[in-house]
Design a protein around this motif. Structure first.
Motif, PDB file in Angstrom:
ATOM      1  N   SER A  49       0.839  -1.194   0.000  1.00  0.00           N
ATOM      2  CA  SER A  49       0.000   0.000   0.000  1.00  0.00           C
ATOM      3  C   SER A  49       0.878   1.249   0.000  1.00  0.00           C
ATOM      4  O   SER A  49       2.053   1.204   0.379  1.00  0.00           O
ATOM      5  CB  SER A  49      -0.912   0.007   1.230  1.00  0.00           C
ATOM      6  N   ASN A  50       0.284   2.364  -0.413  1.00  0.00           N
ATOM      7  CA  ASN A  50       1.021   3.626  -0.380  1.00  0.00           C
ATOM      8  C   ASN A  50       1.416   3.992   1.041  1.00  0.00           C
ATOM      9  O   ASN A  50       2.436   4.639   1.259  1.00  0.00           O
ATOM     10  CB  ASN A  50       0.199   4.743  -1.014  1.00  0.00           C
ATOM     11  N   ASN A  51       0.609   3.580   2.015  1.00  0.00           N
ATOM     12  CA  ASN A  51       0.925   3.853   3.418  1.00  0.00           C
ATOM     13  C   ASN A  51       2.145   3.070   3.890  1.00  0.00           C
ATOM     14  O   ASN A  51       2.742   3.411   4.899  1.00  0.00           O
ATOM     15  CB  ASN A  51      -0.271   3.533   4.318  1.00  0.00           C
ATOM     16  N   THR A  52       2.504   2.024   3.192  1.00  0.00           N
ATOM     17  CA  THR A  52       3.725   1.274   3.489  1.00  0.00           C
ATOM     18  C   THR A  52       4.876   1.781   2.640  1.00  0.00           C
ATOM     19  O   THR A  52       5.984   1.972   3.133  1.00  0.00           O
ATOM     20  CB  THR A  52       3.515  -0.232   3.231  1.00  0.00           C
ATOM     21  N   LYS A  53       4.600   2.011   1.359  1.00  0.00           N
ATOM     22  CA  LYS A  53       5.664   2.434   0.447  1.00  0.00           C
ATOM     23  C   LYS A  53       6.291   3.764   0.862  1.00  0.00           C
ATOM     24  O   LYS A  53       7.512   3.901   0.815  1.00  0.00           O
ATOM     25  CB  LYS A  53       5.136   2.549  -0.989  1.00  0.00           C
ATOM     26  N   LYS A  54       5.476   4.702   1.256  1.00  0.00           N
ATOM     27  CA  LYS A  54       6.008   6.041   1.558  1.00  0.00           C
ATOM     28  C   LYS A  54       7.031   6.015   2.689  1.00  0.00           C
ATOM     29  O   LYS A  54       8.148   6.507   2.520  1.00  0.00           O
ATOM     30  CB  LYS A  54       4.862   7.000   1.871  1.00  0.00           C
ATOM     31  N   PRO A  55       6.741   5.428   3.869  1.00  0.00           N
ATOM     32  CA  PRO A  55       7.776   5.405   4.909  1.00  0.00           C
ATOM     33  C   PRO A  55       8.966   4.509   4.550  1.00  0.00           C
ATOM     34  O   PRO A  55      10.105   4.826   4.901  1.00  0.00           O
ATOM     35  CB  PRO A  55       7.046   4.897   6.159  1.00  0.00           C
ATOM     36  N   TYR A  56       8.723   3.396   3.849  1.00  0.00           N
ATOM     37  CA  TYR A  56       9.836   2.533   3.451  1.00  0.00           C
ATOM     38  C   TYR A  56      10.801   3.299   2.553  1.00  0.00           C
ATOM     39  O   TYR A  56      12.014   3.288   2.779  1.00  0.00           O
ATOM     40  CB  TYR A  56       9.315   1.292   2.726  1.00  0.00           C
ATOM     41  N   LEU A  57      10.280   3.961   1.524  1.00  0.00           N
ATOM     42  CA  LEU A  57      11.137   4.707   0.602  1.00  0.00           C
ATOM     43  C   LEU A  57      11.845   5.856   1.316  1.00  0.00           C
ATOM     44  O   LEU A  57      13.008   6.139   1.049  1.00  0.00           O
ATOM     45  CB  LEU A  57      10.321   5.219  -0.584  1.00  0.00           C
ATOM     46  N   SER A  58      11.139   6.483   2.231  1.00  0.00           N
ATOM     47  CA  SER A  58      11.745   7.579   2.990  1.00  0.00           C
ATOM     48  C   SER A  58      12.916   7.071   3.827  1.00  0.00           C
ATOM     49  O   SER A  58      13.990   7.689   3.853  1.00  0.00           O
ATOM     50  CB  SER A  58      10.689   8.228   3.880  1.00  0.00           C
ATOM     51  N   ASN A  95      10.756   0.068  14.208  1.00  0.00           N
ATOM     52  CA  ASN A  95      10.474  -1.201  13.537  1.00  0.00           C
ATOM     53  C   ASN A  95      10.203  -0.984  12.053  1.00  0.00           C
ATOM     54  O   ASN A  95      10.647  -1.765  11.218  1.00  0.00           O
ATOM     55  CB  ASN A  95       9.277  -1.909  14.189  1.00  0.00           C
ATOM     56  N   THR A  96       9.481   0.079  11.726  1.00  0.00           N
ATOM     57  CA  THR A  96       9.222   0.395  10.320  1.00  0.00           C
ATOM     58  C   THR A  96      10.538   0.635   9.587  1.00  0.00           C
ATOM     59  O   THR A  96      10.752   0.117   8.486  1.00  0.00           O
ATOM     60  CB  THR A  96       8.314   1.627  10.199  1.00  0.00           C
ATOM     61  N   ALA A  97      11.437   1.410  10.203  1.00  0.00           N
ATOM     62  CA  ALA A  97      12.739   1.697   9.596  1.00  0.00           C
ATOM     63  C   ALA A  97      13.535   0.401   9.423  1.00  0.00           C
ATOM     64  O   ALA A  97      14.143   0.162   8.373  1.00  0.00           O
ATOM     65  CB  ALA A  97      13.517   2.693  10.442  1.00  0.00           C
ATOM     66  N   LYS A  98      13.524  -0.430  10.453  1.00  0.00           N
ATOM     67  CA  LYS A  98      14.274  -1.688  10.408  1.00  0.00           C
ATOM     68  C   LYS A  98      13.778  -2.580   9.273  1.00  0.00           C
ATOM     69  O   LYS A  98      14.563  -3.085   8.474  1.00  0.00           O
ATOM     70  CB  LYS A  98      14.128  -2.410  11.754  1.00  0.00           C
ATOM     71  N   TYR A  99      12.463  -2.749   9.161  1.00  0.00           N
ATOM     72  CA  TYR A  99      11.925  -3.623   8.124  1.00  0.00           C
ATOM     73  C   TYR A  99      12.063  -3.009   6.734  1.00  0.00           C
ATOM     74  O   TYR A  99      12.194  -3.743   5.749  1.00  0.00           O
ATOM     75  CB  TYR A  99      10.481  -4.024   8.437  1.00  0.00           C
ATOM     76  N   ALA A 100      12.077  -1.689   6.636  1.00  0.00           N
ATOM     77  CA  ALA A 100      12.332  -1.044   5.348  1.00  0.00           C
ATOM     78  C   ALA A 100      13.744  -1.374   4.876  1.00  0.00           C
ATOM     79  O   ALA A 100      13.963  -1.675   3.699  1.00  0.00           O
ATOM     80  CB  ALA A 100      12.150   0.469   5.471  1.00  0.00           C
ATOM     81  N   LEU A 101      14.702  -1.336   5.793  1.00  0.00           N
ATOM     82  CA  LEU A 101      16.087  -1.632   5.422  1.00  0.00           C
ATOM     83  C   LEU A 101      16.291  -3.113   5.131  1.00  0.00           C
ATOM     84  O   LEU A 101      17.051  -3.473   4.230  1.00  0.00           O
ATOM     85  CB  LEU A 101      17.032  -1.148   6.513  1.00  0.00           C
TER      86      LEU A 101
END
Length: 144
Positions: A49-58, A95-101
């Motif tokens: 979802s865009n709500n996931t993509k936006k923080p991951y890309l950031s 956790n969001t940052a960790k899983y994005a990386l």
């Protein structure tokens, strides 16, 4: 660009250029821009979802800047430490940052994660209770 969602509703597809300013993208080297675009494509194909993509890309972009455009797994803990100490991130945001990386290294760069990342624990919030006086006041205020 508008795409049809599987439930029949319409959602707006966000392109990488719409999520970051030109100045933000200019700070990245061309190969890192390509990695960011690749991450966005893979997430779109995987129906994130865009709500996931936006923080991951950031977080991926911020991590690249943190590493001076040379992302290394050994820097993940340093990055998370900076987020917690200097930017006062809450555990759920960490956790969001960790899983994005983790996503970035495993899916985009196709590397195994060789560093051990500890589980980030959420703070336990104790429930708030009404005092006996507050309960009596609430009950007495009810007129039936």
């Amino acid at each position: 660009m508008i795409i049809n969602h599987k439930r029949g509703t319409y959602i707006q597809k966000r392109k990488i250029e719409e999520q970051f300013t030109i100045e933000e993208l200019d700070r990245l080297q061309d190969n890192m821009k390509q990695e960011l675009i690749q991450a966005e494509k893979k997430m779109t194909i995987s129906c994130y979802s865009n709500n996931t993509k936006k923080p991951y890309l950031s977080h991926i972009k911020q991590f690249m800047e943190f590493c001076n455009n040379e992302p290394k797994q050994e820097k993940i803990e340093d990055y998370l430490y900076e987020l917690r100490t200097k930017r006062a991130y809450e555990p759920s945001s960490l956790n969001t940052a960790k899983y994005a990386l983790i996503y970035f290294f495993t899916k985009v760069l196709k590397q195994r994660i060789n560093v051990h990342l500890e589980q980030i624990r959420r703070e336990i919030k104790n429930p708030e209770y009404f005092t006996q006086e507050q309960i009596e006041k609430i009950i007495s205020s009810i007129s039936n």
